[in-house]
Design an enzyme around this catalytic site. Structure first.
Site, PDB file in Angstrom:
ATOM      1  N   GLY A  81       0.763  -1.242   0.000  1.00 21.08           N
ATOM      2  CA  GLY A  81       0.000   0.000   0.000  1.00 21.08           C
ATOM      3  C   GLY A  81       0.792   1.289   0.000  1.00 21.08           C
ATOM      4  O   GLY A  81       0.205   2.367   0.099  1.00 21.08           O
ATOM      5  N   LYS A  88       2.351   2.833  -2.490  1.00 18.06           N
ATOM      6  CA  LYS A  88       1.974   3.669  -3.638  1.00 18.06           C
ATOM      7  C   LYS A  88       0.497   4.044  -3.561  1.00 18.06           C
ATOM      8  O   LYS A  88       0.113   5.141  -3.973  1.00 18.06           O
ATOM      9  CB  LYS A  88       2.298   2.940  -4.936  1.00 18.06           C
ATOM     10  CG  LYS A  88       3.788   2.648  -5.094  1.00 18.06           C
ATOM     11  CD  LYS A  88       4.090   1.858  -6.341  1.00 18.06           C
ATOM     12  CE  LYS A  88       5.531   1.358  -6.354  1.00 18.06           C
ATOM     13  NZ  LYS A  88       5.769   0.285  -5.369  1.00 18.06           N
ATOM     14  N   ASP A 134       1.651  -1.788 -10.720  1.00 21.19           N
ATOM     15  CA  ASP A 134       2.959  -2.019 -10.092  1.00 21.19           C
ATOM     16  C   ASP A 134       3.124  -3.531 -10.051  1.00 21.19           C
ATOM     17  O   ASP A 134       2.759  -4.182  -9.079  1.00 21.19           O
ATOM     18  CB  ASP A 134       2.996  -1.397  -8.694  1.00 21.19           C
ATOM     19  CG  ASP A 134       4.347  -1.534  -8.036  1.00 21.19           C
ATOM     20  OD1 ASP A 134       5.358  -1.236  -8.701  1.00 21.19           O
ATOM     21  OD2 ASP A 134       4.410  -1.968  -6.872  1.00 21.19           O
ATOM     22  N   CYS A 159      10.267  -3.298  -9.810  1.00 18.29           N
ATOM     23  CA  CYS A 159      11.504  -3.083  -9.042  1.00 18.29           C
ATOM     24  C   CYS A 159      12.558  -4.086  -9.513  1.00 18.29           C
ATOM     25  O   CYS A 159      13.205  -4.751  -8.720  1.00 18.29           O
ATOM     26  CB  CYS A 159      11.261  -3.195  -7.537  1.00 18.29           C
ATOM     27  SG  CYS A 159      10.402  -4.695  -7.029  1.00 18.29           S
TER      28      CYS A 159
END
Length: 431
Positions: A251, A253, A317, A370
């Site tokens: 959470g 972002k 994401d 990432c």
């Protein structure tokens, strides 16, 4: 450091390498169940991550000192003791050795203690720690699969720079919750914090445990890497948008998006209830729960969940290999196989395709990972645009042009001593 701290460390390391446990999860569980002081907890954490990050180098140091392979727990005890001797300057060598011998005796009797003592004494009398490993595989404890991929993509020189940067300890990186406070006020509380070179709402320092501070508990600051803080601004929020965060847990972002909304709302999705609870907890702590709606949903089936063209903005994401996080999560390197990267790309494209259907015309969709490998980043962007002609790429701009490549944000760990990260941006064309 007491014997108990080292015993806890050994338990965690055996859990990681014998039971395939995740380092952070095993650490949390074992420290929660222990009665260690804060000082001992910090020592255990540093020792666990140190041994994990240098596992293959430590094994190489030891290989000339055995006639036959010792039991796994004994070898791990030797490795963690050698790590203390070679890499932890503040730990007295005599204490490290004595405690290791005591642990061995307790575990398997006097003979085991004698064995551990003999190996460690022989190691210290030798010049083993002054030997230079012949390969990067050993020097940086980096599996050949990942090394080969890095060299193929970045070339030898830059790969060396990336590997060297991973030896540097992670910074403490915070996002200031501008919904509640300002960067200047947080710097008054914590004068050691410096403004991020990458994020306008980021502060960093070389180290620190900010999760225990009142500012964190009150939601004024969020522990979030500088690179991750660059995602929400790419959604170009004015404050009134309806936003979908397709893969939202835990959470960070989501709450960043929520802090930029006034009348708008962000719908945060995840597959698992316990992860949804994490998002809710973060939103409550940061005082943005009124802007966050949580939904248990499969990110590959979002059109069925929400319908077509429902959101002004979408964030994907995506699940990824996480290779950009190796500095903070060193055990990631030991979990990857070649097929993982192909499988992940397929999942990433499925999620992007699914999420794209829920976006309104002229809406913006942001894709982030990432990881530092092209097949999860630039290749995904190309394949998505090829199969979705109703979308166009939007070029991202940043004050630091070095982090922009082909219109995307692409940061490798050596550039700013951050996580490795990737961000791409799309717009849904008008019909």
């Amino acid at each position: 450091m007491g014997n108990n701290a080292r015993q806890v460390t050994l338990n965690i390391l055996n859990d990681i390498f014998e039971n395939d446990a995740y380092a952070n999860i095993s650490l949390d569980r074992n420290l929660r169940d222990s009665e260690l002081s804060d000082l001992d907890r910090n020592f255990v954490t540093a020792l666990v991550y140190g041994v994990v990050s240098k596992h293959d180098l430590l094994a190489w140091y030891l290989e000339d000192f055995f006639k036959k392979e010792p039991k796994p727990w004994a070898k791990m005890l030797l490795m963690m003791t050698i790590y203390q001797i070679v890499f932890m300057d503040k730990v007295p060598t005599s204490a490290a050795v004595d405690e290791a011998v005591k642990i061995a005796k307790r575990k398997d009797g006097q003979q085991a203690g004698n064995f551990i003592n003999a190996v460690l004494r022989n190691f210290m009398r030798s010049d083993a720690q002054n030997k230079e490993p012949k390969t990067w595989e050993i020097k940086y404890s980096m599996p050949k699969l990942l090394l080969d991929k890095m060299v193929k993509q970045f070339g030898g020189k830059r790969t060396g720079e990336i590997l060297e940067s991973l030896e540097i300890e992670s910074k403490a990186s915070l996002r200031v919750n501008t919904h509640l406070t300002s960067i200047e006020k947080i710097q008054e509380f914590f004068p050691q914090l410096e403004k991020s070179k990458l994020s306008p709402v980021g502060l960093t320092t070389s180290h620190g445990n900010f999760a225990q501070t009142e500012s964190f508990k009150d939601g004024l600051i969020v522990i979030q890497d500088e690179t991750s803080q660059l995602v929400a601004p790419q959604l170009e929020l004015t404050g009134e948008e309806s936003v979908l965060d397709a893969c939202a847990a835990p959470g960070g972002k989501t709450t960043h998006i929520a802090s930029l909304l006034t009348k708008g709302q962000v719908t945060a999705c995840d597959l698992y209830e316990h992860k949804i609870e994490l998002i809710k907890e973060n939103a409550v702590r940061q005082k943005v729960a009124d802007k966050v709606k949580t939904v248990i949903a499969d990110a590959r089936d979002l059109e069925n969940e929400f319908g077509s063209e429902k959101f002004d903005r979408v964030l994907v994401d995506a699940p990824c290999s996480g290779i950009g996080l190796i500095r903070r999560k060193p055990d990631i390197r030991y979990r990857k196989e070649a097929r993982d990267f192909d499988d992940l790309q397929a999942i990433q494209l499925d999620i992007l395709s699914s999420a794209s259907k829920t976006l309104k015309e002229n809406g913006i969709m942001v894709y982030s990972t990432c990881t530092i490998f092209d097949e999860e980043n630039f290749d995904v962007v190309k394949k998505f645009l090829t199969t979705h002609p109703n979308f166009e790429q939007v070029e991202i701009k940043h004050d630091n042009p070095l982090i922009i490549k082909d219109g995307c944000i692409f940061i490798t760990p050596e550039m700013e001593d951050t996580d490795g990260f990737f961000i791409a941006k799309f717009r849904k064309k008008l019909k």
